[in-house]
Every structure is written in C-alpha cells, then in structure tokens.
Design an enzyme around this catalytic site. Sequence first.
Site, PDB file in Angstrom:
ATOM      1  N   ASN A  92       0.908  -1.174  -0.047  1.00 42.57           N
ATOM      2  CA  ASN A  92      -0.043  -0.062   0.057  1.00 42.57           C
ATOM      3  C   ASN A  92       0.913   1.036  -0.218  1.00 42.57           C
ATOM      4  O   ASN A  92       1.421   1.516   1.121  1.00 42.57           O
ATOM      5  CB  ASN A  92      -0.973  -0.063   1.324  1.00 42.57           C
TER       6      ASN A  92
ATOM      7  N   LYS B  50       0.030   4.582  -0.046  1.00 43.86           N
ATOM      8  CA  LYS B  50      -0.447   5.578   0.337  1.00 43.86           C
ATOM      9  C   LYS B  50      -0.188   6.505  -0.565  1.00 43.86           C
ATOM     10  O   LYS B  50      -0.091   6.677  -1.668  1.00 43.86           O
ATOM     11  CB  LYS B  50       0.042   5.516   1.970  1.00 43.86           C
TER      12      LYS B  50
ATOM     13  N   HIS C 184      -9.067   1.283   5.452  1.00 44.25           N
ATOM     14  CA  HIS C 184      -7.786   1.454   6.061  1.00 44.25           C
ATOM     15  C   HIS C 184      -7.784   2.457   7.302  1.00 44.25           C
ATOM     16  O   HIS C 184      -8.812   3.170   7.133  1.00 44.25           O
ATOM     17  CB  HIS C 184      -6.951   2.005   5.116  1.00 44.25           C
TER      18      HIS C 184
ATOM     19  N   GLU D   2      -6.242   4.773   8.374  1.00 42.66           N
ATOM     20  CA  GLU D   2      -5.989   6.158   7.897  1.00 42.66           C
ATOM     21  C   GLU D   2      -7.245   6.834   7.173  1.00 42.66           C
ATOM     22  O   GLU D   2      -7.500   8.071   7.569  1.00 42.66           O
ATOM     23  CB  GLU D   2      -4.809   6.280   6.732  1.00 42.66           C
TER      24      GLU D   2
ATOM     25  N   GLU E  69      -4.648  -5.025  10.880  1.00 42.45           N
ATOM     26  CA  GLU E  69      -3.441  -3.800  10.952  1.00 42.45           C
ATOM     27  C   GLU E  69      -3.700  -2.905  12.292  1.00 42.45           C
ATOM     28  O   GLU E  69      -4.792  -2.075  12.351  1.00 42.45           O
ATOM     29  CB  GLU E  69      -3.580  -2.925   9.870  1.00 42.45           C
TER      30      GLU E  69
ATOM     31  N   GLY F  41       3.505   2.357  10.457  1.00 45.56           N
ATOM     32  CA  GLY F  41       4.435   3.431  10.512  1.00 45.56           C
ATOM     33  C   GLY F  41       4.989   4.072  11.679  1.00 45.56           C
ATOM     34  O   GLY F  41       5.456   5.047  11.634  1.00 45.56           O
TER      35      GLY F  41
ATOM     36  N   SER G 234       4.097  -2.054  10.274  1.00 44.02           N
ATOM     37  CA  SER G 234       5.689  -2.012  10.359  1.00 44.02           C
ATOM     38  C   SER G 234       6.396  -3.611   9.859  1.00 44.02           C
ATOM     39  O   SER G 234       7.317  -4.081  10.521  1.00 44.02           O
ATOM     40  CB  SER G 234       6.049  -1.625  11.568  1.00 44.02           C
TER      41      SER G 234
HETATM   42  P1  13P Z   1       3.570   0.372   7.523  1.00 40.44           P
HETATM   43  O1  13P Z   1       3.936  -0.851   7.001  1.00 40.44           O
HETATM   44  O2  13P Z   1       4.174   1.662   6.994  1.00 40.44           O
HETATM   45  O3  13P Z   1       3.297   0.471   8.930  1.00 40.44           O
HETATM   46  O4  13P Z   1       2.181   0.716   7.066  1.00 40.44           O
HETATM   47  C1  13P Z   1       1.224  -0.363   6.970  1.00 40.44           C
HETATM   48  C2  13P Z   1      -0.013  -0.242   6.482  1.00 40.44           C
HETATM   49  O5  13P Z   1      -0.855   0.859   7.001  1.00 40.44           O
HETATM   50  C3  13P Z   1      -0.473  -0.876   5.253  1.00 40.44           C
HETATM   51  O6  13P Z   1      -1.662  -0.389   4.845  1.00 40.44           O
END
Ligand code: 13P
Length: 250
Positions: A9, A11, A94, A96, A166, A172, A212
């Site tokens: 992803n 983003k 997601h 976010e 997640e 992140g 992560s």
């Molecule tokens: P990270 O791997 O940067 O922690 O992000 C995970 C994520 O949100 C994938 O959708």
Amino acid sequence: MRKLYIAGNWKMNITPSQAVEYAKKLKDSDIDKNVKVMIAPSFVCLPDVCRALNNTGIIVAAQNVNNNQKGAFTGEVSCEMLKDLGINDVIIGHSERRQYYCESDELINEKVKIALDNNMDVILCIGETLEQRENGELKSVLKKQVYTGLKDVSDSDIFKITLAYEPVWAIGTGKTATPEDAQEAHSYIRYLINSLYGEKVSEKIIIQYGGSVKPENAKQLMACPDIDGALVGGASLKIDQFLSIINVNK
Ligand code: 13P
C-alpha cells in the site's frame, strides 16, 4: 493450504513517473511463483501502472473507492471507473481512512458491498488503536469491525474478501506486533469468520498482517499459523525491501 498474499500500500507516496519505473522493475524481478502479489498506487498512477503490469499476474489495486455507483460526488472515484481501467481490487477501511476521513464501519460496509456488486475483490482492513488495546477492547473492536464491515455479504461473495489485521499502533511507527500478539488477533478473526460463514470459509479466507512489516520481521510473522500474508506500507516503497518480503520463503 492458503496462498501467501503480499500487498504493497503506497498510500500518498510515489509520483506517476516514479510508479512506472517501479512497476517495470517489479515486472522484471524474480518473484516466488507461490506468492500472490499486489501493489496499490494512488489513483493518478493507476492507468500507467496497469499498463506496465498488464499480463504479469501482479495485481494493481486502488486504495479506496466511493460508496455510490456514480453521481455528484466531487473528488471521488467509482468502482465503474476502476473497472474501466482493468482494476478489480480495492483496499477498503484502512485505519487512515477511518481516522482522518471519519469512515465508520457502516460506510465501510457500503463500500464493501458496492465493490462486490461490481465484481471486485476487496481487502478489508481492521485493527484496534493503542487505547482500545490497553482498555481490553481488542476483541470487541475486531468483532464490530468484522460483523459490520461484512454485513449482508453473502456466502458466495465472501471469497472475494481478504482481511487485513492492522493494529493502528503498529502502522508507520516501527512498532510491530509480536508474532504472538498478531497470531492471537488473527486466530480470533478466523474464529469470527467461522461464526459467520462456517469452518470451510474460515479455513480458506486470507488474513494479512499489516503494521511495520519489514524484511527483518516478515519471516517470523508469516510463519504464524493464521497469518497468510502482509499489507506493507513503508517497506513497499523501496522495491528491494518489498521484494525481500515477497520472497520471504524463497
Ligand atoms: P507500515 O508498513 O508503514 O507500518 O504501514 C502499514 C499499512 O498501513 C499498510 O496498509
């Protein structure tokens, strides 16, 4: 036996020209044939990335979709538009989107259903915040996210869904859930699917871990019995890192 499913992803990273360069490199890379691979670039990169990865077996997905078929929704993108580009996969729910754009479980369910109505495959993201985990709400949060997110999803459509667990506190942040914590959550999610769709479905459904994931921790996480893949953010932006996660069992 569930097939390992590794998804990237991106983003709001990587421009269209960088995306094409990445896609071409990915196409020419040595990829474990036993792994299903997907990347989810931003909307503006999708046409070029689709073209670059045409007929490669690498899936190109959208990071979001609108919950309406069409109409006056400025700035939004519909399933029909994605399908017209040849895109059949979409990430929905997601954290976010939940956190910054106020997406509720009910809205997410509408998005899941419109994607299924358009014959698309869905990665449905779920996961608790740190506060919820510390308050002992892990199971109740996951239950609401799964039950509401999948409301009215039929027995025949459930196979078009991949779940991605997640934990928000691991996204992140560099903090990965321990394999034990992740396995515990995944096994509970599989139990929830069993309660809704029965054992056969729960044994087949793919549940990815995200938060992560890096080349250094991927092997341990993917070795857990109920972890069937990864939804990778940061580490998917660097093709070498993403490839070593894809080829974790090679
Ligand atoms: P990270 O791997 O940067 O922690 O992000 C995970 C994520 O949100 C994938 O959708």
